[in-house]
Design a protein around this motif. Sequence first.
Motif, PDB file in Angstrom:
ATOM      1  N   ARG A 147       0.767  -1.145   0.004  1.00 30.16           N
ATOM      2  CA  ARG A 147       0.038  -0.005   0.080  1.00 30.16           C
ATOM      3  C   ARG A 147       0.744   1.293   0.053  1.00 30.16           C
ATOM      4  O   ARG A 147       1.876   1.169   0.621  1.00 30.16           O
ATOM      5  N   PRO A 151       2.502   1.011   4.061  1.00 24.62           N
ATOM      6  CA  PRO A 151       2.135  -0.251   3.922  1.00 24.62           C
ATOM      7  C   PRO A 151       1.026  -0.652   5.365  1.00 24.62           C
ATOM      8  O   PRO A 151       0.970   0.382   6.195  1.00 24.62           O
ATOM      9  N   ARG A 152       0.144  -1.260   5.160  1.00 22.53           N
ATOM     10  CA  ARG A 152      -0.815  -1.464   6.113  1.00 22.53           C
ATOM     11  C   ARG A 152      -0.451  -2.926   6.878  1.00 22.53           C
ATOM     12  O   ARG A 152      -0.026  -3.915   6.183  1.00 22.53           O
ATOM     13  N   ALA A 153      -0.239  -2.771   8.162  1.00 25.30           N
ATOM     14  CA  ALA A 153      -0.024  -4.007   8.855  1.00 25.30           C
ATOM     15  C   ALA A 153      -1.284  -4.995   9.174  1.00 25.30           C
ATOM     16  O   ALA A 153      -2.433  -4.585   8.919  1.00 25.30           O
ATOM     17  N   ILE A 155      -3.957  -6.691  10.716  1.00 21.83           N
ATOM     18  CA  ILE A 155      -4.650  -6.356  12.294  1.00 21.83           C
ATOM     19  C   ILE A 155      -5.695  -7.385  12.504  1.00 21.83           C
ATOM     20  O   ILE A 155      -6.560  -7.654  11.669  1.00 21.83           O
TER      21      ILE A 155
ATOM     22  N   GLU B 471      -4.246   2.550  12.251  1.00 18.64           N
ATOM     23  CA  GLU B 471      -5.001   2.182  10.967  1.00 18.64           C
ATOM     24  C   GLU B 471      -6.471   2.486  11.166  1.00 18.64           C
ATOM     25  O   GLU B 471      -7.184   1.984  12.368  1.00 18.64           O
ATOM     26  N   ALA B 475     -10.467  -4.072  11.961  1.00 21.57           N
ATOM     27  CA  ALA B 475     -10.139  -4.839  13.169  1.00 21.57           C
ATOM     28  C   ALA B 475      -9.534  -3.735  14.308  1.00 21.57           C
ATOM     29  O   ALA B 475      -8.794  -4.343  15.307  1.00 21.57           O
ATOM     30  N   MET B 476      -9.409  -2.498  14.166  1.00 19.35           N
ATOM     31  CA  MET B 476      -8.791  -1.584  14.921  1.00 19.35           C
ATOM     32  C   MET B 476      -9.399  -1.346  16.298  1.00 19.35           C
ATOM     33  O   MET B 476     -10.659  -1.191  16.144  1.00 19.35           O
TER      34      MET B 476
END
Lengths: 538, 538
Positions: A147, A151-153, A155, B471, B475-476
């Motif tokens: 991304r 970047p997106r982790a 989660i 984020e 799921a945050m």
Amino acid sequence: MTDPSDARTAASPTDILGASVIGGRSVRGGDGEIAAIDPRTGVELEPSVGLIGSEELDRAASLAAEAFSRFRATTPLQRAALLESIAKNLEAIAEVLADRVVLETGLPRVRAVSETGRTTGQLRLFADVLREGVFHDARIDRAQPDRSPVPRADIRLRKIALGPVAVFGASNFPLAFSVAGGDTASALAAGCPVIVKAHGAHPGTSELVGRAIADAVAANGLHPGVFALVFGRGEQIGKRLVEHPAIAAVGFTGSRRGGSALVQAAARRAVPIPVYAEMSSINPVFLLPSVLADADALAASWIGSLTLGAGQFCTNPGLVFVPAGDAANTFIASAGRRVSAAPDATMLTPGIAAAYADATAKLSRTDGVTTVAEGEADDEIAHSGTPQIFAVDASTFLSETALQEEVFGAAGIIVTVRDVGQMIEILKGLEGQLTVTIHGDQTDEGVSQLIATAEERAGRILFNGWPTGVEVGHAMVHGGPYPATSDPRATSVGSLAIDRFLRPVSYQSFPAELLPEPVLDANPWQVWRQIDGTPGKV
Amino acid sequence: MTDPSDARTAASPTDILGASVIGGRSVRGGDGEIAAIDPRTGVELEPSVGLIGSEELDRAASLAAEAFSRFRATTPLQRAALLESIAKNLEAIAEVLADRVVLETGLPRVRAVSETGRTTGQLRLFADVLREGVFHDARIDRAQPDRSPVPRADIRLRKIALGPVAVFGASNFPLAFSVAGGDTASALAAGCPVIVKAHGAHPGTSELVGRAIADAVAANGLHPGVFALVFGRGEQIGKRLVEHPAIAAVGFTGSRRGGSALVQAAARRAVPIPVYAEMSSINPVFLLPSVLADADALAASWIGSLTLGAGQFCTNPGLVFVPAGDAANTFIASAGRRVSAAPDATMLTPGIAAAYADATAKLSRTDGVTTVAEGEADDEIAHSGTPQIFAVDASTFLSETALQEEVFGAAGIIVTVRDVGQMIEILKGLEGQLTVTIHGDQTDEGVSQLIATAEERAGRILFNGWPTGVEVGHAMVHGGPYPATSDPRATSVGSLAIDRFLRPVSYQSFPAELLPEPVLDANPWQVWRQIDGTPGKV
């Protein structure tokens, strides 16, 4: 018995010792005694109950805190097994339990038996909820390493138990809203240890149920701090329980005064905690024009609901609105005939009977209020309440705010109004309710607006039925705006009740080996979950 | 301008009038004035802001109450359209908005631009949530007319909006946690009108965004009471807002003192209401043995996270635990070198800069605390904070509870400990946190127990990353036990945030014609729901 810690081994599941249950053992407190009263005879029941002091309460709370981490880490199937063990233990003592309920509450035996069924059914419902797994609210947002700009982790989210829960049982449901009632069942299902502060009106019943739970906890190999039952003074032990740092949430069913006091105490803590108090509701009923031809039959079914269990239900329909006119007159006359013929009924406690007598006397003296009918008193019953109904017009109802206060018992008020528009106006001004009932259909003018108003005032809206008899299911809301409850976001009956005792936790960039089961890629428990916001069982 | 009600037509979307937005119109209050300050220069910014008094506040609340019933009855698609309109309106003024953010906050322009993207992304996420429909929590328990001993009625459940919501924006995210931030987006998505009490530190930014929302409300044909932005004194207007009978819930991001005051005020109301306050967190980080070989690189990435945005994040990692030894010494030395080279940074307000200077001076004077390094001050910046790091051993940390208080800014404390066991003991004693970060992997001894402890102390647990950069996803969890937030059952970021502003309602034996869409047999909105407890999109 000199050593209270021996009590558990000494007692059979049907013995009543007058003792609390702490750490899996019977503990007869030494801080005074109380005795239950048979409300039919006024006679004190054996054995007396030894009340615990602060030290024993603190020990119960410490044990709950100690038990918490391991109990919340049990699998849903382990907790389902616990709930089913409790149900079986209750069934094994069902006869003795029903006898004791009748003695302590004056409720008919058939009710005691059906309430046992409701209580075990409730425990098994939460076992189903644990197996189904929606309650985890599991969510996975997959990583997006490419991304841009960042970047997106990876989660993931699931819900976990909130912490030890204090439960205050109700007087009017000695089983289903008491020691092993909905609050306890949903808290244990969530993975929260429970400390029940027993209601003084049915201590023997409470003790039998409390030991059935403690025995199930032991038989399932769980920490004895998972459950405790304590007998103690409300203003001392109840308050201390809510204020104890180990307690993370409170479930309560009872009076507005009692519930509000707990809400205040919980908010004043160094760490405030949620209180789910179910308190006060008059459960208004609206009869719309399309049903008025059935006024006589409606009166019969209303009086049936109003007088059920001596009117001692949170959902008792104490207030009926009907358009003024011939049909209203028929309804009032028919209801009056039936109330006159209704038997005097035993009330739960001397205090409840006295409060009912006071409240109805006050109603009958209120300007503009007509006493329509009263049942016949039965001098054989020590602490009883006669059904009574009253009639007022809308303007009297609106000017006398006392007419909006809950009268606990079989008292009903019929309010004659102009039309559905006036019903809506009056409903807008009422306090929060557990239920609103509408008799009518889609052809009634204004019915949609009446429903919309009811949604904002109540947790449950019924058509062409009566609110007593709360189903224990997935779609039930037994809750509503203040003062029906202290928290309109919750229900104390039905599977959604588990959500009160859960909180969400996120797991970011976890090694797969360390993730909890509900959010593992393989979905080993086959729970429903959301992947990148899309729901499914994947 | 003599007539404030003309302001809306007079103003372009990029004009700043120093005015509140009530009923869709700009209203410049006459109850005193404030001005924002450019923290880089210390200069007051034009225009000043006219503060509103009680009368205007009450009008905003009455309009919200008036708008509620119709707004909550809009379809999810209508509310999705509103959220997308707001996002577009913000994008249309993005340049002016970013300029104003830089002026009022001293944040770099690139941050202002990225925060605009985050804010519009957040609005669009809730539009997606509305289209997906999980939030309804729709449930249908089908009738069982033949059930014995009593038939079961048809009962259905969905969630509806709670009521008008008061939002208190944060100082540190002038866009993403402010006027059109997560609280506002999730409340509007739920169907709740919103009144934002603007943060005095970025009034021009707030006004631009507030008018963008009000314009979207108007363009979507919604009642102007759906949104208001008010400028007023916190102790007067903020308190009155929380106490106003029309308000049903509160969202807040700010200090522990401010949040706690709102929690207390809400609990004292005649009808208590929920407060979702995100307050205070020190976000502990644990470096486990398996990563210590990378001590130098970890120090570099830590200082990067610690100094980001002058450390003014709720998730700023202010506390690092590392096993004492050579690696710890490397970590401390490396972090120290990097902090010495880190530039002085503009802080959000003169007050925040002064509080940071006080708190760091106090830390440096505390017995047992070593000042490892401090960045170089830059006299060109009027209100700045130099990054500073400190080192202590575990026993000092445990004995000085002041070391556990949040320092808002780029101050970090490194705590050397014996081993993972001691980390777990210390974490057990910490207050509730937004985040716990672990650097390590599944091979580290004790890591599972550290995670289990972290679950009970925080809303989010991260592996091998840094907690800054929250984020916005499904799921945050941006939440956690007190004092991280006032309600650990909730998140203020991510799609689950909508649940804070909803409550369940049951519909029993309804005529199909009168049921709401999410629980119609045909499932016209194709929402996920539970039928007799089984989830699916049926």
